[in-house]
Scaffold this motif. Structure first.
Motif, PDB file in Angstrom:
ATOM      1  N   ILE A 156       6.044  12.508   0.144  1.00 24.03           N
ATOM      2  CA  ILE A 156       7.267  11.833   0.846  1.00 24.03           C
ATOM      3  C   ILE A 156       8.517  12.810   0.499  1.00 24.03           C
ATOM      4  O   ILE A 156       9.646  13.128   1.467  1.00 24.03           O
ATOM      5  CB  ILE A 156       7.239  10.582   0.338  1.00 24.03           C
ATOM      6  CG1 ILE A 156       6.057   9.658   0.967  1.00 24.03           C
ATOM      7  CG2 ILE A 156       8.576   9.794   0.838  1.00 24.03           C
ATOM      8  CD1 ILE A 156       6.042   8.280   0.547  1.00 24.03           C
ATOM      9  N   LEU A 157       8.873  13.141  -0.683  1.00 20.50           N
ATOM     10  CA  LEU A 157       9.911  13.820  -1.333  1.00 20.50           C
ATOM     11  C   LEU A 157       9.971  15.182  -0.818  1.00 20.50           C
ATOM     12  O   LEU A 157      11.065  15.482  -0.663  1.00 20.50           O
ATOM     13  CB  LEU A 157       9.686  13.609  -2.972  1.00 20.50           C
ATOM     14  CG  LEU A 157       9.653  12.310  -3.617  1.00 20.50           C
ATOM     15  CD1 LEU A 157       9.632  12.575  -4.934  1.00 20.50           C
ATOM     16  CD2 LEU A 157      11.353  11.791  -3.407  1.00 20.50           C
ATOM     17  N   ALA A 158       8.887  16.053  -0.702  1.00 17.01           N
ATOM     18  CA  ALA A 158       9.105  17.073   0.101  1.00 17.01           C
ATOM     19  C   ALA A 158       9.546  16.916   1.529  1.00 17.01           C
ATOM     20  O   ALA A 158      10.281  17.924   1.951  1.00 17.01           O
ATOM     21  CB  ALA A 158       7.502  17.720   0.017  1.00 17.01           C
ATOM     22  N   ASP A 159       9.064  15.951   2.351  1.00 21.40           N
ATOM     23  CA  ASP A 159       9.655  15.803   3.555  1.00 21.40           C
ATOM     24  C   ASP A 159      11.162  15.515   3.629  1.00 21.40           C
ATOM     25  O   ASP A 159      12.037  16.085   4.182  1.00 21.40           O
ATOM     26  CB  ASP A 159       9.017  14.381   4.065  1.00 21.40           C
ATOM     27  CG  ASP A 159       7.389  14.667   4.623  1.00 21.40           C
ATOM     28  OD1 ASP A 159       7.027  15.919   4.423  1.00 21.40           O
ATOM     29  OD2 ASP A 159       7.078  13.980   5.360  1.00 21.40           O
ATOM     30  N   GLN A 160      11.605  14.557   2.526  1.00 19.74           N
ATOM     31  CA  GLN A 160      12.759  14.407   2.339  1.00 19.74           C
ATOM     32  C   GLN A 160      13.641  15.760   1.798  1.00 19.74           C
ATOM     33  O   GLN A 160      14.856  15.760   2.447  1.00 19.74           O
ATOM     34  CB  GLN A 160      13.119  13.314   1.399  1.00 19.74           C
ATOM     35  CG  GLN A 160      12.508  12.018   1.812  1.00 19.74           C
ATOM     36  CD  GLN A 160      12.795  10.843   0.489  1.00 19.74           C
ATOM     37  OE1 GLN A 160      13.288  11.254  -0.691  1.00 19.74           O
ATOM     38  NE2 GLN A 160      12.397   9.609   0.751  1.00 19.74           N
ATOM     39  N   VAL A 162      13.209  18.741   3.032  1.00 20.92           N
ATOM     40  CA  VAL A 162      13.147  19.306   4.303  1.00 20.92           C
ATOM     41  C   VAL A 162      14.364  18.685   5.386  1.00 20.92           C
ATOM     42  O   VAL A 162      15.329  19.498   5.641  1.00 20.92           O
ATOM     43  CB  VAL A 162      11.874  19.630   5.110  1.00 20.92           C
ATOM     44  CG1 VAL A 162      12.066  20.099   6.551  1.00 20.92           C
ATOM     45  CG2 VAL A 162      10.916  20.235   4.335  1.00 20.92           C
ATOM     46  N   LEU A 163      14.515  17.486   5.223  1.00 18.11           N
ATOM     47  CA  LEU A 163      15.215  16.818   6.143  1.00 18.11           C
ATOM     48  C   LEU A 163      16.696  16.794   5.906  1.00 18.11           C
ATOM     49  O   LEU A 163      17.703  16.906   6.471  1.00 18.11           O
ATOM     50  CB  LEU A 163      14.793  15.323   6.266  1.00 18.11           C
ATOM     51  CG  LEU A 163      13.413  15.155   7.314  1.00 18.11           C
ATOM     52  CD1 LEU A 163      13.190  13.607   7.121  1.00 18.11           C
ATOM     53  CD2 LEU A 163      13.552  15.749   8.586  1.00 18.11           C
ATOM     54  N   HIS A 164      16.845  16.865   4.223  1.00 15.94           N
ATOM     55  CA  HIS A 164      18.323  16.861   3.789  1.00 15.94           C
ATOM     56  C   HIS A 164      18.777  18.280   3.929  1.00 15.94           C
ATOM     57  O   HIS A 164      19.886  18.276   4.177  1.00 15.94           O
ATOM     58  CB  HIS A 164      17.960  16.590   2.394  1.00 15.94           C
ATOM     59  CG  HIS A 164      19.122  16.675   1.378  1.00 15.94           C
ATOM     60  ND1 HIS A 164      20.343  15.933   1.425  1.00 15.94           N
ATOM     61  CD2 HIS A 164      19.882  17.749   0.902  1.00 15.94           C
ATOM     62  CE1 HIS A 164      21.462  16.517   0.879  1.00 15.94           C
ATOM     63  NE2 HIS A 164      20.993  17.721   0.304  1.00 15.94           N
ATOM     64  N   PHE A 165      17.877  19.197   3.813  1.00 13.62           N
ATOM     65  CA  PHE A 165      18.446  20.670   4.011  1.00 13.62           C
ATOM     66  C   PHE A 165      18.915  20.705   5.705  1.00 13.62           C
ATOM     67  O   PHE A 165      19.771  21.290   6.042  1.00 13.62           O
ATOM     68  CB  PHE A 165      17.188  21.541   4.068  1.00 13.62           C
ATOM     69  CG  PHE A 165      17.776  22.944   3.973  1.00 13.62           C
ATOM     70  CD1 PHE A 165      18.318  23.636   2.746  1.00 13.62           C
ATOM     71  CD2 PHE A 165      17.727  23.862   5.074  1.00 13.62           C
ATOM     72  CE1 PHE A 165      18.747  24.799   2.859  1.00 13.62           C
ATOM     73  CE2 PHE A 165      18.279  25.037   5.126  1.00 13.62           C
ATOM     74  CZ  PHE A 165      18.842  25.604   3.946  1.00 13.62           C
ATOM     75  N   GLY A 235      13.833  18.484  13.112  1.00 14.31           N
ATOM     76  CA  GLY A 235      13.867  17.163  12.230  1.00 14.31           C
ATOM     77  C   GLY A 235      12.661  16.166  12.745  1.00 14.31           C
ATOM     78  O   GLY A 235      12.935  14.917  12.020  1.00 14.31           O
ATOM     79  N   GLU A 236      11.767  16.531  13.645  1.00 13.90           N
ATOM     80  CA  GLU A 236      11.055  15.530  14.055  1.00 13.90           C
ATOM     81  C   GLU A 236       9.520  15.370  13.422  1.00 13.90           C
ATOM     82  O   GLU A 236       9.019  16.752  12.781  1.00 13.90           O
ATOM     83  CB  GLU A 236      10.635  15.515  15.601  1.00 13.90           C
ATOM     84  CG  GLU A 236      11.878  15.051  16.271  1.00 13.90           C
ATOM     85  CD  GLU A 236      12.199  13.602  16.300  1.00 13.90           C
ATOM     86  OE1 GLU A 236      11.231  12.633  15.998  1.00 13.90           O
ATOM     87  OE2 GLU A 236      13.441  13.331  16.006  1.00 13.90           O
ATOM     88  N   ARG A 237       8.860  14.507  13.017  1.00 15.55           N
ATOM     89  CA  ARG A 237       7.414  14.606  12.487  1.00 15.55           C
ATOM     90  C   ARG A 237       6.545  14.455  13.795  1.00 15.55           C
ATOM     91  O   ARG A 237       6.593  13.885  14.814  1.00 15.55           O
ATOM     92  CB  ARG A 237       7.115  13.489  11.730  1.00 15.55           C
ATOM     93  CG  ARG A 237       7.993  13.286  10.416  1.00 15.55           C
ATOM     94  CD  ARG A 237       7.784  11.978   9.624  1.00 15.55           C
ATOM     95  NE  ARG A 237       8.354  12.022   8.293  1.00 15.55           N
ATOM     96  CZ  ARG A 237       9.564  11.780   8.078  1.00 15.55           C
ATOM     97  NH1 ARG A 237      10.360  11.030   9.163  1.00 15.55           N
ATOM     98  NH2 ARG A 237       9.915  11.601   6.670  1.00 15.55           N
TER      99      ARG A 237
END
Length: 342
Positions: A156-160, A162-165, A235-237
């Protein structure tokens, strides 16, 4: 060989893993030159023996800066490397999970951007999603951090990260692919699925464990990664979770394909907790990995019935399709037999 003019050179992390090596093979088949990140050059050489168009890059996600110069000239980065639950020896491994899965991902996308890369595909997990038992789950059903074990929390934090970048770098393009429990040939690790195949074929499975899983061919997940790089939305899953199966369905299927007898007695949860506790004690004494950790048993109990996934978005936007899982099992068993594993 297909020509892919929009993707000439790709960087793949975790290249000797089950997903990574199948992704490398698919990219090479498409005519893409691949820089393959491997922790061990000899292992990489064995994995890709006979293949051309692959440049092995020895390195570790714990120190992205050490290999960051190799990112230059790449059109896309496919980030499949992660510290997995398979590595558990019982107890907590949060420090390693956070360092590799979270900090490593954040460093990789940043250094890829600095190297001029503008396409990034991140391997997430179905563990970042959660729904009610029996209900179809899609990419919008995000799991709360408070309801995640350490591994799921790290994803979850790794996804965040990427999205924060993406939020601060509007010219960067990244998509996230969410695989289920991956199976397939060339699993030299082996991963948990490969170990499971070997245990069943060798008659080491004491009984059928409870729970359900979403099983998928790693080759189909590799296709999803490439489609995400070429057609995925920023930014999509995208789910690549495959097919919902219970262990009561999976074990007999494996037995039929491998032509071996399989157990029919289901092991009750209390017995699994006891077995896991004994194995974790054994691991602390010997330093050897456990086959069944307490974290795994808790996960099976908590996630039972929550592995029905809706792939409509991936089918619509990526053109994703899944081969019959019976084919996946047959190819996996055939590969292990051909390698002399059993």
């Amino acid at each position: 060989m297909q020509d892919n003019t929009s993707l000439r050179c790709a960087f793949v992390t975790g290249a000797t893993g089950l997903l990574g090596n199948n992704l490398v093979r698919e990219l090479v088949w498409r005519g893409v030159t691949v820089k393959a990140l491997v922790r061990s050059a000899p292992k990489g050489t064995r994995q890709f023996a006979g293949l051309t168009g692959i440049d092995l890059v020895e390195g570790d996600m714990a120190d992205v800066a050490a290999f960051a110069h190799q990112l230059q000239g790449c059109d896309a980065v496919f980030h499949t490397a992660a510290f997995f639950r398979d590595n558990y020896k019982g107890g907590s491994h949060w420090q390693e999970l956070e360092r590799i899965n979270v900090q490593g991902t954040a460093s990789l996308i940043e250094l890829a951007y600095r190297a001029g890369v503008r396409r990034f595909v991140h391997t997430s997990s179905i563990g970042v999603l959660q729904g009610k038992p029996g209900i179809s789950v899609d990419e919008s059903c995000l799991r709360d951090l408070d309801d995640a074990d350490d591994y799921y929390r790290s994803k979850i934090l790794a996804d965040q990260a990427v999205l924060h970048f993406l939020a601060t770098h509007p010219d960067m393009h990244a998509s996230l692919v969410l695989p289920g429990w991956m199976w397939g040939p060339a699993d030299i690790g082996p991963t948990s699925s490969g170990q499971f195949v070997n245990d069943v074929v060798r008659g080491k499975l004491p009984g059928v464990v409870p729970g359900s899983f979403s099983v998928v061919d790693a080759r189909d997940v590799a296709q999803a990664h490439i489609a995400a790089a070429l057609r995925g939305q920023r930014g999509e899953r995208y789910l690549a979770a495959g097919r919902h199966m219970t262990m009561r369905q999976l074990v007999p299927l494996l037995g039929r394909v491998a032509n071996v007898a399989t157990p029919t007695r289901e092991l009750p949860l209390p017995m699994l907790y006891l077995l896991a506790a004994v194995q974790e004690l054994y691991a602390r004494v010997t330093g050897r990995p456990v086959l069944l950790s307490l974290a795994t048993v808790r996960l099976m109990a908590r996630e039972a019935g929550r592995t029905h996934f809706n792939h409509a978005k991936s089918e619509r936007e990526l053109g994703l399709a899944f081969r019959p899982f019976e084919t996946t099992v047959a190819d996996t068993v055939a590969w292990y037999r051909g390698q002399g594993w059993f």
